[in-house]
Design an enzyme around this catalytic site. Sequence first.
Site, PDB file in Angstrom:
ATOM      1  N   LYS A   1       0.804  -1.222   0.000  1.00 30.92           N
ATOM      2  CA  LYS A   1       0.000   0.000   0.000  1.00 30.92           C
ATOM      3  C   LYS A   1       0.840   1.276   0.000  1.00 30.92           C
ATOM      4  O   LYS A   1       0.445   2.290  -0.544  1.00 30.92           O
ATOM      5  CB  LYS A   1      -0.943   0.010   1.212  1.00 30.92           C
TER       6      LYS A   1
ATOM      7  N   GLU B   1     -10.066   7.330   3.778  1.00 31.51           N
ATOM      8  CA  GLU B   1     -10.959   6.485   4.563  1.00 31.51           C
ATOM      9  C   GLU B   1     -10.291   5.126   4.685  1.00 31.51           C
ATOM     10  O   GLU B   1      -9.466   4.756   3.843  1.00 31.51           O
ATOM     11  CB  GLU B   1     -12.352   6.402   3.933  1.00 31.51           C
TER      12      GLU B   1
ATOM     13  N   SER C   1       1.880  -9.825  -0.978  1.00 30.61           N
ATOM     14  CA  SER C   1       1.465  -8.431  -0.802  1.00 30.61           C
ATOM     15  C   SER C   1       1.775  -7.846   0.571  1.00 30.61           C
ATOM     16  O   SER C   1       1.965  -6.643   0.697  1.00 30.61           O
ATOM     17  CB  SER C   1      -0.027  -8.286  -1.104  1.00 30.61           C
TER      18      SER C   1
HETATM   19  C1  PLP Z   1      -4.993  -4.038   1.583  1.00 30.17           C
HETATM   20  C2  PLP Z   1      -4.284  -5.290   1.291  1.00 30.17           C
HETATM   21  C3  PLP Z   1      -4.673  -6.137   0.224  1.00 30.17           C
HETATM   22  C4  PLP Z   1      -5.884  -5.890  -0.625  1.00 30.17           C
HETATM   23  O1  PLP Z   1      -5.854  -4.717  -1.380  1.00 30.17           O
HETATM   24  P1  PLP Z   1      -5.651  -4.724  -2.954  1.00 30.17           P
HETATM   25  O2  PLP Z   1      -6.004  -3.337  -3.370  1.00 30.17           O
HETATM   26  O3  PLP Z   1      -6.565  -5.753  -3.546  1.00 30.17           O
HETATM   27  O4  PLP Z   1      -4.235  -5.057  -3.232  1.00 30.17           O
HETATM   28  C5  PLP Z   1      -3.907  -7.270  -0.022  1.00 30.17           C
HETATM   29  N1  PLP Z   1      -2.841  -7.582   0.741  1.00 30.17           N
HETATM   30  C6  PLP Z   1      -2.451  -6.810   1.759  1.00 30.17           C
HETATM   31  C7  PLP Z   1      -1.268  -7.214   2.571  1.00 30.17           C
HETATM   32  C8  PLP Z   1      -3.150  -5.636   2.089  1.00 30.17           C
HETATM   33  O5  PLP Z   1      -2.750  -4.885   3.102  1.00 30.17           O
END
Ligand code: PLP
Length: 407
Positions: free
Chosen positions: A93, A115, A389
């Site tokens: 993010k 938000e 992610s």
């Molecule tokens: C917020 C988040 C997601 C989901 O958000 P996307 O916009 O679909 O990428 C996925 N993995 C992690 C670790 C997150 O913090």
Amino acid sequence: MILATAHDPGPHGRFGRFGGQYVAETLMPALAELEAAWRAARVDDGFGDEVAALLRDYVGRPSLLYRAARLGAAVGARVYLKREDLNHTGAHKINNCIGQALLARRMGKRRLIAETGAGQHGVATATVAALLGLPCVIYMGAEDVARQSLNVFRMKLLGATVVPVESGTRTLKDAMNEALRDWVTHVADTFYLIGSVAGPPPYPWMVRELQAVIGAEARAQLLAAEGRLPDAAVACVGGGSNAAGLFAGFVDDAAVELHGVEAAGHGVATGEHAATLGAGREGVLHGSKSYVLTHTDPARLGQIAAAHSVSAGLDYPGVGPEHAAWKESGRVRYQARTDDEALAALGQLARTEGILCALETAHALAALPSIAGELAGRGGEPLIVVCLSGRGDKDMNTVAQRLGVTL
Ligand SMILES: *Cc1c(COP(=O)(O)O)cnc(C)c1O
């Protein structure tokens, strides 16, 4: 460095039949100003260099591409993990937040608002606000404020003001309405920082381009390590930003399969899930047309329904419009994995690789055996890249609870 990638949306931010600008008249000037600023910034070397410098010096990019040999052996493929969990703040993010905060400064906006549902985007926004010395207000449903007290504490320590929203269901969509109200009222000095490839244009496009660094790095790193492109790229999909960022590196390579993995929660058949693309319908949410989860009972027919997932970051009843277009064109295939499957995949990664990943990420890993199996059926050892992610520290209480362990 130039941030612009190929695949601009059509007029009014359309991706095929999806996207478009479904917002109140009062919001149009703010969106037009933002889009003009983004169009100029994305092709400006100076701006791109500013983004790249912070991604390098503050976030720690490029993130590693790591060959997960023991996990690969377990699922039957040569697996590489794109380690977004190693970024400062522990997820992808921050890539988007850095870009938008620098754009805010370039536009002369002196105040950031956002938000947040689970709080992760709020923490990332509060982080970049502190970094650039910008005051920051985070809107959060009162229900979520109570559930996510640790993230609320983090935001406050970082200097942000957290506003609990008491209207409606006191969750994410109410916080979103409140943030929009704030933006319309204070548009002259305020920048609204959206956290995924959702919302009205130019957000879906801008956020994808800011996350495209994931795919660009992964592509170059894989070519260096393996001398060829992967057979498949896999990512979890909430709003869809980490997936869109990874896919951006491979979308023009027809031979690379792209797989998005949604949250099936307790199982799609139970109705308690977040499989928006898999089991939702076309609809408008947060300013653009995509897929949404809606009620099916006659009394509330067509109204937006609550999503369910063990992972807070996938718990969103919409999805970015470009994903809807990719689903329709068949360029990306989408599937959904349950809470239990994600928990099992989290455990498997932990035991085979010594990596505790986020519960969101675990959904992508849970899809690996079936994707690898299908590719292997065509001969040879499949080469797969997965977007890791985020890291799992934030989820340890949830995981312990689900395993029946009292900490
Ligand atoms: C917020 C988040 C997601 C989901 O958000 P996307 O916009 O679909 O990428 C996925 N993995 C992690 C670790 C997150 O913090």
